[in-house]
Write a protein that holds these residues in place. Structure first.
Motif, mmCIF file in Angstrom:
data_model
loop_
_atom_site.group_PDB
_atom_site.id
_atom_site.type_symbol
_atom_site.label_atom_id
_atom_site.label_comp_id
_atom_site.label_asym_id
_atom_site.label_seq_id
_atom_site.Cartn_x
_atom_site.Cartn_y
_atom_site.Cartn_z
ATOM 1 N N GLY A 210 -13.175 25.852 6.669
ATOM 2 C CA GLY A 210 -12.722 26.190 5.352
ATOM 3 C C GLY A 210 -13.767 27.217 4.663
ATOM 4 N N SER A 211 -13.305 28.020 3.863
ATOM 5 C CA SER A 211 -14.362 28.657 2.840
ATOM 6 C C SER A 211 -15.046 27.930 1.554
ATOM 7 C CB SER A 211 -14.101 30.069 2.700
ATOM 8 O OG SER A 211 -12.933 30.020 1.850
ATOM 9 N N GLN A 212 -13.922 27.012 1.038
ATOM 10 C CA GLN A 212 -14.138 26.277 -0.027
ATOM 11 C C GLN A 212 -14.881 24.894 0.222
ATOM 12 O OE1 GLN A 212 -10.412 25.810 -1.887
ATOM 13 N NE2 GLN A 212 -10.275 27.873 -2.807
ATOM 14 N N SER A 213 -15.607 24.699 -0.610
ATOM 15 C CA SER A 213 -16.295 23.352 -0.869
ATOM 16 C C SER A 213 -15.146 22.170 -1.214
ATOM 17 C CB SER A 213 -17.650 23.468 -1.400
ATOM 18 O OG SER A 213 -17.446 23.598 -2.813
ATOM 19 N N VAL A 214 -15.969 20.896 -0.926
ATOM 20 C CA VAL A 214 -15.145 20.032 -1.515
ATOM 21 C C VAL A 214 -15.148 19.763 -3.045
ATOM 22 C CG1 VAL A 214 -14.923 17.507 -1.250
ATOM 23 C CG2 VAL A 214 -15.521 18.568 0.765
ATOM 24 N N SER A 215 -16.214 20.064 -3.719
ATOM 25 C CA SER A 215 -16.150 19.999 -5.031
ATOM 26 C C SER A 215 -15.174 21.100 -5.729
ATOM 27 C CB SER A 215 -17.526 20.218 -5.622
ATOM 28 O OG SER A 215 -18.274 21.502 -5.151
ATOM 29 N N SER A 216 -15.163 22.443 -5.164
ATOM 30 C CA SER A 216 -14.155 23.450 -5.686
ATOM 31 C C SER A 216 -12.801 22.936 -5.412
ATOM 32 C CB SER A 216 -14.504 24.762 -5.163
ATOM 33 O OG SER A 216 -14.416 24.609 -3.897
ATOM 34 N N LYS A 217 -12.432 22.335 -4.284
ATOM 35 C CA LYS A 217 -11.109 21.910 -4.043
ATOM 36 C C LYS A 217 -10.774 20.785 -5.144
ATOM 37 C CE LYS A 217 -10.924 22.995 0.755
ATOM 38 N NZ LYS A 217 -10.641 22.400 2.060
ATOM 39 N N GLN A 218 -11.422 19.841 -5.337
ATOM 40 C CA GLN A 218 -11.559 18.957 -6.476
ATOM 41 C C GLN A 218 -11.181 19.381 -7.845
ATOM 42 O OE1 GLN A 218 -14.650 16.214 -6.062
ATOM 43 N NE2 GLN A 218 -13.709 14.852 -4.386
ATOM 44 N N ALA A 219 -12.154 20.423 -8.068
ATOM 45 C CA ALA A 219 -11.737 21.078 -9.459
ATOM 46 C C ALA A 219 -10.573 21.794 -9.587
ATOM 47 C CB ALA A 219 -12.980 22.207 -9.768
ATOM 48 N N VAL A 220 -10.073 22.516 -8.468
ATOM 49 C CA VAL A 220 -8.668 22.919 -8.491
ATOM 50 C C VAL A 220 -7.701 22.008 -8.473
ATOM 51 C CG1 VAL A 220 -6.922 24.339 -7.075
ATOM 52 C CG2 VAL A 220 -9.484 25.139 -7.203
ATOM 53 N N LEU A 221 -7.645 21.034 -7.782
ATOM 54 C CA LEU A 221 -6.757 19.760 -7.999
ATOM 55 C C LEU A 221 -6.572 19.191 -9.276
ATOM 56 C CD1 LEU A 221 -4.781 18.002 -6.403
ATOM 57 C CD2 LEU A 221 -6.757 16.536 -5.853
#
Length: 87
Positions: free
Chosen positions: A18-29
């Protein structure tokens, strides 16, 4: 035919990292969750009269008024007036 089976060729589902990091996914969530709760609170503000009982009081008031009008109409039907057509 041997060139199709070397170690560097892609095979199967071609799964990629995946191209997104875990922190950016958490921010989106968390942003999505905040939007959900904002929508809920906006709906509560919009229909606040339903939740605090104002609408129920108005419904009861109109029901009583309709009952009183209906009772008065029924009471007025007791007097039967006959019109004599035999002249």
């Amino acid at each position: 035919m041997a060139q199709n089976y070397n170690l560097n060729s892609s095979f199967g589902l071609n799964v990629q990292k995946g191209s997104q990091s875990v922190s950016s996914k958490q921010a989106v969530l968390t942003g999505d969750l905040n939007k959900i709760f904002e929508n809920i609170s906006d709906e509560y503000k919009k229909f606040e009269g339903v939740f605090d009982g104002t609408v129920q009081k108005e419904i009861n008031m109109y029901t009583r008024q309709a009952m009183i009008v209906g009772m008065n109409l029924k009471a007025s039907d007791k007097t039967i007036r006959k019109f004599d057509m035999n002249i």
